[in-house]
Design an enzyme around this catalytic site. Sequence first.
Site, PDB file in Angstrom:
ATOM      1  N   ARG A   1      24.215  41.202  34.803  1.00 54.60           N
ATOM      2  CA  ARG A   1      24.247  39.756  34.992  1.00 54.60           C
ATOM      3  C   ARG A   1      23.399  39.377  36.203  1.00 54.60           C
ATOM      4  O   ARG A   1      23.491  40.010  37.256  1.00 54.60           O
ATOM      5  CB  ARG A   1      25.684  39.258  35.184  1.00 54.60           C
ATOM      6  CG  ARG A   1      26.550  39.531  33.966  1.00 54.60           C
ATOM      7  CD  ARG A   1      27.954  38.979  34.113  1.00 54.60           C
ATOM      8  NE  ARG A   1      28.770  39.393  32.980  1.00 54.60           N
ATOM      9  CZ  ARG A   1      30.070  39.116  32.845  1.00 54.60           C
ATOM     10  NH1 ARG A   1      30.677  38.403  33.775  1.00 54.60           N
ATOM     11  NH2 ARG A   1      30.740  39.536  31.786  1.00 54.60           N
TER      12      ARG A   1
ATOM     13  N   GLU B   1      40.330  37.942  39.947  1.00 54.45           N
ATOM     14  CA  GLU B   1      40.209  38.167  38.504  1.00 54.45           C
ATOM     15  C   GLU B   1      39.783  39.607  38.210  1.00 54.45           C
ATOM     16  O   GLU B   1      38.863  40.139  38.830  1.00 54.45           O
ATOM     17  CB  GLU B   1      39.187  37.205  37.905  1.00 54.45           C
ATOM     18  CG  GLU B   1      38.969  37.396  36.410  1.00 54.45           C
ATOM     19  CD  GLU B   1      37.713  36.716  35.894  1.00 54.45           C
ATOM     20  OE1 GLU B   1      37.202  37.147  34.857  1.00 54.45           O
ATOM     21  OE2 GLU B   1      37.236  35.763  36.546  1.00 54.45           O
TER      22      GLU B   1
ATOM     23  N   ARG C   1      31.148  41.411  43.008  1.00 52.07           N
ATOM     24  CA  ARG C   1      30.196  40.703  42.135  1.00 52.07           C
ATOM     25  C   ARG C   1      28.853  41.428  42.176  1.00 52.07           C
ATOM     26  O   ARG C   1      28.098  41.312  43.141  1.00 52.07           O
ATOM     27  CB  ARG C   1      30.047  39.248  42.586  1.00 52.07           C
ATOM     28  CG  ARG C   1      29.339  38.365  41.566  1.00 52.07           C
ATOM     29  CD  ARG C   1      29.318  36.924  42.039  1.00 52.07           C
ATOM     30  NE  ARG C   1      30.649  36.384  42.203  1.00 52.07           N
ATOM     31  CZ  ARG C   1      31.365  35.843  41.201  1.00 52.07           C
ATOM     32  NH1 ARG C   1      30.854  35.790  39.983  1.00 52.07           N
ATOM     33  NH2 ARG C   1      32.582  35.371  41.433  1.00 52.07           N
TER      34      ARG C   1
ATOM     35  N   ARG D   1      36.151  46.319  39.435  1.00 51.03           N
ATOM     36  CA  ARG D   1      37.211  45.549  40.103  1.00 51.03           C
ATOM     37  C   ARG D   1      38.536  46.321  40.102  1.00 51.03           C
ATOM     38  O   ARG D   1      39.344  46.162  41.016  1.00 51.03           O
ATOM     39  CB  ARG D   1      37.352  44.184  39.448  1.00 51.03           C
ATOM     40  CG  ARG D   1      36.117  43.319  39.681  1.00 51.03           C
ATOM     41  CD  ARG D   1      36.313  41.881  39.297  1.00 51.03           C
ATOM     42  NE  ARG D   1      35.121  41.108  39.618  1.00 51.03           N
ATOM     43  CZ  ARG D   1      35.078  39.789  39.747  1.00 51.03           C
ATOM     44  NH1 ARG D   1      36.183  39.084  39.579  1.00 51.03           N
ATOM     45  NH2 ARG D   1      33.955  39.162  40.036  1.00 51.03           N
TER      46      ARG D   1
ATOM     47  N   SER E   1      39.558  38.852  31.623  1.00 52.99           N
ATOM     48  CA  SER E   1      39.570  37.526  31.003  1.00 52.99           C
ATOM     49  C   SER E   1      39.665  37.733  29.497  1.00 52.99           C
ATOM     50  O   SER E   1      38.841  38.441  28.914  1.00 52.99           O
ATOM     51  CB  SER E   1      38.296  36.765  31.363  1.00 52.99           C
ATOM     52  OG  SER E   1      38.359  35.427  30.937  1.00 52.99           O
TER      53      SER E   1
END
Length: 426
Positions: free
Chosen positions: A261, A348, A276, A390, A351
Site C-alpha cells: 500500500r 485495529e 503502518r 500488527r 477488519s
Amino acid sequence: MHDIRLIRDDPAAFDAALARRGVEATSPALLALDERRRATVAEAQAAQTERNALSKAVGQAKASRDEARAQDLMTQVAALKEALPRLAAEERRIDEELADVLAALPNLPAADVPDGADESGNVVAHERGEHRHFAFTPAEHDAIGPTLGLDFETGVAIAGARFTLLRGSAARLARALGQFMLDRLTREHGYEEVAPPLLVRDEAVFGTGQLPKFADDLFRTTDGRWLIPTAEVSLTNIVREKILGEGELPLRFAALTPCFRSEAGAAGRDTRGYIRQHQFDKVEMVSIVTPDASEGEHERMTACAEGALDALELPYRRMLLCAGDMGFTAARTYDLEVWLPGQGAYREISSCSTCTDFQARRMNARYRPEGEKGTRFVHTLNGSGLAVGRTLVAVLENYQQESGAVAVPAMLQPYLGGLTLLESGK
C-alpha cells in the site's frame, strides 16, 4: 456497483442512504442519464422495427412493379440504416457515463450501521480478555523490537520510509504467527488455502472496488499490473465472470500474502514503528455466499478472527463502524482492536466486512438457485484473520518482560520449536 433499477424504484431512499456516508444526493443525475439511455434504446428499437417494415414494403412495391414507391421506400430505409449506428454509439456512450458515475459511489450502509462521520461514531460491540498488569512501565514495540530483530534502520536504508527488515527472533515470530493463523482457518474453520497472484490486472482491482477511486493508494508496475493491497483482491476475483451452482456455496478462501500500500493519504500517521508499512503480511479471509447466508457469514468470519486473538490471549474489542468510517465497498464492518499496553490504547488488527452484492455486480459473479433458470448475484465478504505485523506488535507489547525479553504465547510455542522466551540476539 448499484442496480439502477433499485434507484429508479426508490430514489429518495437511495439518496438518504448515501447521505449517511457523506455523499450528496445523486439520484437526479443518475435517473436523468437512465432516462436518456432508455429513450435512446426505445428510439433505436423503433427505428429497427420501422426499417424492417419498410424493407418488407420495398419487396412488395417491387413485386407490384411500383418502382417509384420502391425507390422512395429504399431512401427511407437507407436513412434509417445510417441512423442506427449513431443511436447504438449514443447508447454505448450513455451506458459508459452511467457506469462511471455508479462506479464512483460507495456501497449503502446496512440498516443496523450507526450514523457518524468518522471513527468517533463507532460503537463498541464487546470487549474480551484481561489487560495485563506490569510491575514496570510497559514499553512500546519500537523500543522492544530492535533487540529481537525488528530492524527499522536497515529497512529504511534498503527500501526507504515505511519499510522494515525482520531478522532473527522477529522474523521467526512473524513466520510463526502467519502459519498459526492460516492453520486455524484451514484446519478448524473450513477455509480453503490459496496461494494467489500478488500482481493483478485492472479488472481485478476494479471488481473489489479499489479502482477507479483509490488508484493513488496502490503500487503499479511498469507493465500496468497492480501489486495487491490485500489478498481480498485475488481471492474475491476467483469467482469473477462465473455462474456458480447454489450447491457450490459457500466458498471460503484464506491466504497468507504480502500486501502493498502506498499509504498516499496517511502522511504523518504512525510514522514510528511497525504499525503502518508499505509492505506487510496478512492472512485474509474471503467468503462467497448466497444473499440469505451473508448475515450469518459476517458473524462467523468475525468470530474466526476473534478466535485467533483469544488463542493468543490478547485483549481486544469489537467495534461496529459507523456509516462514515466504513470502507468503500462495505455495507457493514466490524473492526477488531487489540490492546497495546505500551501505547495504552486499542489499535485495529482486523477488519471484517460484508459487501452484499456490491462487488459481485462489478465482477459479474453470479449463482443459479436450485430449480431456477435465472441467476442472481452472490454476496461477498472479506476479513483479516489477522494482520501479521500488527499481531507481532501486540505480542511484543503484551508479552514483554522487564528484562527486555518477550514470552512466547503458548499457542505459538509449537511453531517455534518449543521456545518459550524470545531474547536479545537469539
